[in-house]
Scaffold this motif. Structure first.
Motif, PDB file in Angstrom:
ATOM      1  N   MET A   1      36.563   6.538  84.538  1.00  0.00           N
ATOM      2  CA  MET A   1      37.549   6.481  85.376  1.00  0.00           C
ATOM      3  C   MET A   1      37.726   7.666  85.858  1.00  0.00           C
ATOM      4  SD  MET A   1      39.959   4.210  86.419  1.00  0.00           S
ATOM      5  CE  MET A   1      39.690   2.982  85.201  1.00  0.00           C
ATOM      6  N   ASN A   2      38.125   7.923  87.313  1.00  0.00           N
ATOM      7  CA  ASN A   2      38.318   9.146  87.830  1.00  0.00           C
ATOM      8  C   ASN A   2      39.949   9.356  88.159  1.00  0.00           C
ATOM      9  OD1 ASN A   2      35.401   9.427  88.603  1.00  0.00           O
ATOM     10  ND2 ASN A   2      35.787   7.639  89.594  1.00  0.00           N
ATOM     11  N   THR A   3      40.200  10.765  88.046  1.00  0.00           N
ATOM     12  CA  THR A   3      41.593  11.246  88.524  1.00  0.00           C
ATOM     13  C   THR A   3      41.627  11.842  89.797  1.00  0.00           C
ATOM     14  OG1 THR A   3      42.018  11.394  86.177  1.00  0.00           O
ATOM     15  CG2 THR A   3      43.504  12.699  87.489  1.00  0.00           C
ATOM     16  N   ALA A   4      42.609  11.323  90.584  1.00  0.00           N
ATOM     17  CA  ALA A   4      42.511  11.751  91.690  1.00  0.00           C
ATOM     18  C   ALA A   4      44.039  12.178  92.343  1.00  0.00           C
ATOM     19  CB  ALA A   4      41.956  11.197  92.920  1.00  0.00           C
ATOM     20  N   TYR A   5      44.576  13.323  92.844  1.00  0.00           N
ATOM     21  CA  TYR A   5      45.596  13.737  93.350  1.00  0.00           C
ATOM     22  C   TYR A   5      45.581  13.594  94.844  1.00  0.00           C
ATOM     23  CZ  TYR A   5      46.647  15.416  88.694  1.00  0.00           C
ATOM     24  OH  TYR A   5      46.872  15.454  87.227  1.00  0.00           O
ATOM     25  N   ALA A  25      50.942   0.311  98.796  1.00  0.00           N
ATOM     26  CA  ALA A  25      49.593  -0.096  99.121  1.00  0.00           C
ATOM     27  C   ALA A  25      48.430   0.521  98.097  1.00  0.00           C
ATOM     28  CB  ALA A  25      49.502   0.749 100.668  1.00  0.00           C
ATOM     29  N   LEU A  26      48.668   1.645  97.762  1.00  0.00           N
ATOM     30  CA  LEU A  26      47.944   2.310  96.862  1.00  0.00           C
ATOM     31  C   LEU A  26      47.699   1.473  95.484  1.00  0.00           C
ATOM     32  CD1 LEU A  26      48.858   6.194  97.214  1.00  0.00           C
ATOM     33  CD2 LEU A  26      46.449   5.310  97.752  1.00  0.00           C
ATOM     34  N   ARG A  27      48.829   1.197  95.115  1.00  0.00           N
ATOM     35  CA  ARG A  27      49.043   0.272  93.741  1.00  0.00           C
ATOM     36  C   ARG A  27      48.151  -0.983  93.911  1.00  0.00           C
ATOM     37  NH1 ARG A  27      54.907   2.378  92.374  1.00  0.00           N
ATOM     38  NH2 ARG A  27      54.308   3.763  91.076  1.00  0.00           N
ATOM     39  N   GLU A  33      43.723   1.932  89.486  1.00  0.00           N
ATOM     40  CA  GLU A  33      43.988   1.454  88.330  1.00  0.00           C
ATOM     41  C   GLU A  33      45.468   1.782  87.867  1.00  0.00           C
ATOM     42  OE1 GLU A  33      42.048  -0.845  86.676  1.00  0.00           O
ATOM     43  OE2 GLU A  33      40.694  -0.449  88.298  1.00  0.00           O
ATOM     44  N   SER A  34      46.003   2.974  88.429  1.00  0.00           N
ATOM     45  CA  SER A  34      47.253   3.212  87.964  1.00  0.00           C
ATOM     46  C   SER A  34      47.593   4.341  89.018  1.00  0.00           C
ATOM     47  CB  SER A  34      47.503   4.022  86.715  1.00  0.00           C
ATOM     48  OG  SER A  34      46.688   5.090  86.459  1.00  0.00           O
ATOM     49  N   SER A  62      44.475   6.923  89.014  1.00  0.00           N
ATOM     50  CA  SER A  62      43.284   6.630  88.233  1.00  0.00           C
ATOM     51  C   SER A  62      42.509   5.591  88.913  1.00  0.00           C
ATOM     52  CB  SER A  62      43.746   6.172  86.749  1.00  0.00           C
ATOM     53  OG  SER A  62      44.311   6.949  85.829  1.00  0.00           O
ATOM     54  N   THR A  63      41.105   5.867  89.273  1.00  0.00           N
ATOM     55  CA  THR A  63      40.367   5.213  90.115  1.00  0.00           C
ATOM     56  C   THR A  63      38.846   5.074  89.792  1.00  0.00           C
ATOM     57  OG1 THR A  63      39.909   4.716  92.555  1.00  0.00           O
ATOM     58  CG2 THR A  63      40.155   6.950  91.834  1.00  0.00           C
TER      59      THR A  63
END
Length: 164
Positions: A1-5, A25-27, A33-34, A62-63
């Motif tokens: 899982m990747n974390t992006a800001y 839209a992101l959700r 995922e979150s 989280s993507t």
């Protein structure tokens, strides 16, 4: 899982509604995922100053999306929310920028991560450090809360959010 800001900004129409729609839209994007949100901040425009004030926030994702898939999703959301790119730094319904993606350093024609101007912008750093107080620049190793731009005036808390 990747974390992006990501940073999200808007200064047209019902600004809060555009932020809400962008987060929704992101959700609902496959591969995300979150989504956690910072509070919403109001700031004067940068660059082209003869326009309405912006509402800005930062989201942590989280993507499973790659950085380029995430960029395409952000651009699709901007388009769906009516963004038209005519004037650089001009008015916009929605502006979604990838600030950080894991600790990656990405330089391509279409994507630069970390975002090249984020350390100069209190309206990005303040909500970012609200979500991730000890977040560090993957290039310098320096905490973003130590950047000089954090001391700039003009970023006003507009509304707190529930974060999730």
């Amino acid at each position: 899982m990747n974390t992006a800001y990501l940073s999200i900004g808007t200064n047209m129409g019902d600004r809060e509604d555009y932020l809400t729609q962008a987060v929704h839209a992101l959700r609902t994007t496959a591969g995300i995922e979150s989504v956690e949100t910072s509070s919403i901040y109001e700031t004067a425009p940068v660059g082209v100053t003869d326009q309405a004030d912006f509402l800005n926030m930062v989201v942590r994702l989280s993507t499973t999306l790659t950085p380029f898939e995430l960029l395409a999703s952000c651009q699709w959301i901007e388009s769906e929310l009516g963004r038209v790119r005519t004037i650089r730094w001009g008015p916009r319904t929605a502006d979604l920028d990838i600030l950080l993606y894991n600790n990656d350093n990405i330089e391509s024609e279409t994507l630069s991560v970390p975002h090249p101007r984020m350390k100069e912008r209190a309206f990005v750093l303040i909500p970012l450090t609200e979500l991730a107080p000890t977040c560090v620049d993957p290039i310098t190793g320096r905490q973003f809360q130590e950047e000089l731009a954090m001391q700039e005036a003009g970023v006003v808390l507009w509304k707190t959010t529930e974060g999730n």
